[in-house]
Design a protein around this motif. Structure first.
Motif, PDB file in Angstrom:
ATOM      1  N   ASN A 179       6.734  -4.969  -8.566  1.00 50.86           N
ATOM      2  CA  ASN A 179       6.959  -6.404  -8.322  1.00 50.86           C
ATOM      3  C   ASN A 179       6.779  -6.775  -6.853  1.00 50.86           C
ATOM      4  O   ASN A 179       7.580  -7.524  -6.278  1.00 50.86           O
ATOM      5  CB  ASN A 179       8.351  -6.820  -8.802  1.00 50.86           C
ATOM      6  N   GLY A 180       5.727  -6.216  -6.255  1.00 51.06           N
ATOM      7  CA  GLY A 180       5.405  -6.552  -4.872  1.00 51.06           C
ATOM      8  C   GLY A 180       6.094  -5.717  -3.828  1.00 51.06           C
ATOM      9  O   GLY A 180       5.800  -5.839  -2.636  1.00 51.06           O
ATOM     10  N   THR A 181       7.026  -4.855  -4.238  1.00 45.78           N
ATOM     11  CA  THR A 181       7.707  -3.972  -3.300  1.00 45.78           C
ATOM     12  C   THR A 181       7.051  -2.591  -3.346  1.00 45.78           C
ATOM     13  O   THR A 181       6.769  -2.053  -4.422  1.00 45.78           O
ATOM     14  CB  THR A 181       9.199  -3.836  -3.653  1.00 45.78           C
ATOM     15  N   ILE A 182       6.832  -2.010  -2.172  1.00 46.99           N
ATOM     16  CA  ILE A 182       6.174  -0.713  -2.077  1.00 46.99           C
ATOM     17  C   ILE A 182       7.190   0.392  -2.360  1.00 46.99           C
ATOM     18  O   ILE A 182       8.224   0.490  -1.699  1.00 46.99           O
ATOM     19  CB  ILE A 182       5.561  -0.520  -0.677  1.00 46.99           C
ATOM     20  N   THR A 183       6.908   1.224  -3.372  1.00 47.10           N
ATOM     21  CA  THR A 183       7.793   2.345  -3.703  1.00 47.10           C
ATOM     22  C   THR A 183       7.244   3.672  -3.208  1.00 47.10           C
ATOM     23  O   THR A 183       7.978   4.656  -3.111  1.00 47.10           O
ATOM     24  CB  THR A 183       8.030   2.413  -5.219  1.00 47.10           C
ATOM     25  N   ASP A 184       5.960   3.733  -2.916  1.00 44.41           N
ATOM     26  CA  ASP A 184       5.362   4.934  -2.328  1.00 44.41           C
ATOM     27  C   ASP A 184       4.086   4.516  -1.613  1.00 44.41           C
ATOM     28  O   ASP A 184       3.412   3.562  -2.031  1.00 44.41           O
ATOM     29  CB  ASP A 184       5.046   5.981  -3.398  1.00 44.41           C
ATOM     30  N   ALA A 185       3.765   5.210  -0.532  1.00 41.42           N
ATOM     31  CA  ALA A 185       2.585   4.847   0.256  1.00 41.42           C
ATOM     32  C   ALA A 185       1.955   6.092   0.856  1.00 41.42           C
ATOM     33  O   ALA A 185       2.656   7.009   1.288  1.00 41.42           O
ATOM     34  CB  ALA A 185       2.964   3.870   1.373  1.00 41.42           C
ATOM     35  N   ARG A 186       0.639   6.096   0.865  1.00 41.95           N
ATOM     36  CA  ARG A 186      -0.117   7.147   1.527  1.00 41.95           C
ATOM     37  C   ARG A 186      -1.229   6.496   2.344  1.00 41.95           C
ATOM     38  O   ARG A 186      -1.913   5.590   1.853  1.00 41.95           O
ATOM     39  CB  ARG A 186      -0.758   8.096   0.512  1.00 41.95           C
ATOM     40  N   ILE A 187      -1.402   6.967   3.566  1.00 43.46           N
ATOM     41  CA  ILE A 187      -2.483   6.489   4.428  1.00 43.46           C
ATOM     42  C   ILE A 187      -3.089   7.695   5.132  1.00 43.46           C
ATOM     43  O   ILE A 187      -2.368   8.470   5.778  1.00 43.46           O
ATOM     44  CB  ILE A 187      -1.988   5.504   5.508  1.00 43.46           C
ATOM     45  N   ALA A 188      -4.396   7.857   5.004  1.00 41.39           N
ATOM     46  CA  ALA A 188      -5.089   8.923   5.726  1.00 41.39           C
ATOM     47  C   ALA A 188      -6.304   8.325   6.417  1.00 41.39           C
ATOM     48  O   ALA A 188      -6.967   7.442   5.865  1.00 41.39           O
ATOM     49  CB  ALA A 188      -5.506  10.046   4.781  1.00 41.39           C
ATOM     50  N   LEU A 189      -6.570   8.796   7.619  1.00 43.12           N
ATOM     51  CA  LEU A 189      -7.683   8.280   8.415  1.00 43.12           C
ATOM     52  C   LEU A 189      -8.768   9.335   8.566  1.00 43.12           C
ATOM     53  O   LEU A 189      -8.488  10.529   8.693  1.00 43.12           O
ATOM     54  CB  LEU A 189      -7.210   7.869   9.812  1.00 43.12           C
ATOM     55  N   GLY A 190     -10.016   8.887   8.563  1.00 41.07           N
ATOM     56  CA  GLY A 190     -11.149   9.743   8.859  1.00 41.07           C
ATOM     57  C   GLY A 190     -11.896   9.222  10.077  1.00 41.07           C
ATOM     58  O   GLY A 190     -11.739   8.061  10.463  1.00 41.07           O
ATOM     59  N   GLY A 191     -12.688  10.075  10.713  1.00 40.77           N
ATOM     60  CA  GLY A 191     -13.487   9.665  11.854  1.00 40.77           C
ATOM     61  C   GLY A 191     -12.723   9.519  13.147  1.00 40.77           C
ATOM     62  O   GLY A 191     -13.291   9.066  14.149  1.00 40.77           O
ATOM     63  N   VAL A 192     -11.436   9.909  13.161  1.00 42.46           N
ATOM     64  CA  VAL A 192     -10.623   9.674  14.355  1.00 42.46           C
ATOM     65  C   VAL A 192      -9.991  10.938  14.922  1.00 42.46           C
ATOM     66  O   VAL A 192      -9.394  10.902  15.997  1.00 42.46           O
ATOM     67  CB  VAL A 192      -9.503   8.642  14.072  1.00 42.46           C
ATOM     68  N   ALA A 193     -10.125  12.066  14.226  1.00 48.86           N
ATOM     69  CA  ALA A 193      -9.451  13.280  14.676  1.00 48.86           C
ATOM     70  C   ALA A 193     -10.211  14.508  14.180  1.00 48.86           C
ATOM     71  O   ALA A 193     -11.160  14.413  13.403  1.00 48.86           O
ATOM     72  CB  ALA A 193      -8.003  13.320  14.174  1.00 48.86           C
ATOM     73  N   HIS A 194      -9.749  15.664  14.616  1.00 47.00           N
ATOM     74  CA  HIS A 194     -10.356  16.944  14.270  1.00 47.00           C
ATOM     75  C   HIS A 194     -10.106  17.310  12.806  1.00 47.00           C
ATOM     76  O   HIS A 194     -10.686  18.260  12.288  1.00 47.00           O
ATOM     77  CB  HIS A 194      -9.755  18.022  15.183  1.00 47.00           C
ATOM     78  N   LYS A 195      -9.225  16.558  12.139  1.00 43.37           N
ATOM     79  CA  LYS A 195      -8.889  16.747  10.741  1.00 43.37           C
ATOM     80  C   LYS A 195      -8.509  15.394  10.163  1.00 43.37           C
ATOM     81  O   LYS A 195      -8.243  14.452  10.934  1.00 43.37           O
ATOM     82  CB  LYS A 195      -7.712  17.733  10.599  1.00 43.37           C
TER      83      LYS A 195
END
Length: 341
Positions: free
Chosen positions: A262-278
């Motif tokens: 209902n619009g509330t975040i219960t779990d979140a994942r964020i991963a970035l590419g192109g910015v680090a060695h991994k």
């Protein structure tokens, strides 16, 4: 022409034994990266061990309710598999954002994890490169570094102070960004048997050993990649920002995955590419979103946390703001607050 011998392994144990007997040998499957490196004299193996006949080209269910990707599954077959499309669409999206159809038809999932950086100084054997020759220096730091890292380049020394970087190269994979967000597990086999490596622990930051890309032992081979049951199939987005619309590596990419109630975040994942060695993740930044409404303001707070300590080196300083905006946009698209097209 550098001479090398070629052998074809007929069993995983045989491949491991071959590799253990010659530390300069390399496994080869699709060869979409290794052969290029050999042509440029960056890699000079004395032996190639062909593993394409090993029984590692299937996708199967795990006891935990996830999927196991055999290391020799091609990127294309993985991306278009119905189980991946339905349960892990973020993974399919990232694979299809990378390379070209021809390369995806050849490249394997295990090989994707083993890709080496596309830093131009790494490929130019006439220039100093700590990744290619430890102790020789990093030409990118004071050179043309537009595609290079802004995170994880400086690690704390013995005195607690941040050390000067030894390498600012980035990891090139798109697929690995999704695997980091999904918290996949890499299964490997070596002379000491089988073991499992959490994806967050598989690739290394440069530190004092920029020539070592991952935590594999010299005799180990990747046999499979396990996907956990949770695939974030309803709210996800892979946003890849690059110089052209196809066949280009990411300047910045974001794999965003949310669970909403209902619009509330219960779990979140964020991963970035192109910015680090991994692939870059920071659980503390994700935790800022849990229990909060899916709003631009909350996404901005997560972005600020994720980019804490980011440092540009001149030509690539623009990546910091680009990444900040990309994170907010990808999260907004994952939450279906803004269009994806």
């Amino acid at each position: 022409m550098n001479s090398f011998t070629y052998t074809r392994a007929d069993a995983i144990e045989t491949a491991v034994d071959e590799r253990a007997s010659d530390q300069t040998a390399k496994f080869v499957a699709g060869g979409t990266n290794l052969i290029d490196l050999m042509k440029e004299n960056v890699e000079r193996p004395t032996r190639l061990i062909d593993i394409t006949r090993l029984p590692m080209a299937t996708i199967s269910e795990t006891l935990e309710g996830g999927l196991r990707l055999g290391a020799l599954m091609t990127n294309a077959d993985t991306a278009y598999d119905e189980r991946i499309l339905q349960r892990y669409p973020l993974l399919s999206q990232t694979i299809l954002a990378g390379a070209s159809p021809q390369l995806r038809n050849m490249a394997t999932d295990g090989g994707n994890l083993m890709q080496r950086t596309r830093c131009y100084y790494f490929y130019d054997v006439a220039t100093p490169c700590n990744k290619r020759e430890p102790g020789s220096g990093c030409s990118a730091i004071n050179g043309f570094n537009r595609i290079h890292a802004i995170l994880g380049t400086r690690t704390p020394g013995t005195d607690g102070q941040l050390a000067e970087p030894n390498c600012i190269a980035t990891h090139p994979s798109d697929m690995c960004v999704a695997l980091a967000a999904l918290e996949a597990v890499v299964r490997v086999t070596g002379k000491n048997g089988e073991r499992s490596i959490p994806f967050a622990d598989f690739h290394k930051l440069p530190g004092d050993t920029p020539h070592i890309d991952n935590t594999l032992e010299p005799d180990e081979i990747i046999t499979a990649i396990d996907l956990p049951p949770k695939g974030f199939a309803d709210n996800f987005m892979y946003l890849k920002l690059r110089d052209r619309a196809s066949y280009a590596f990411a300047l910045v990419s974001v794999a965003a995955a949310l669970e909403l109630d209902n619009g509330t975040i219960t779990d979140a994942r964020i991963a970035l590419g192109g910015v680090a060695h991994k692939p870059w993740r920071k659980p503390e930044a994700e935790a800022l979103l849990v229990g909060k409404p899916a709003t631009k303001e909350n996404f901005q707070a997560a972005a600020e946390s994720l980019l804490t300590g980011a440092q540009g080196y001149g030509h690539n300083t623009f990546k910091i703001e680009l990444a900040r905006r990309a994170i907010v946009r990808a999260l907004g698209q994952a939450a279906k607050l803004e269009p994806t097209a």
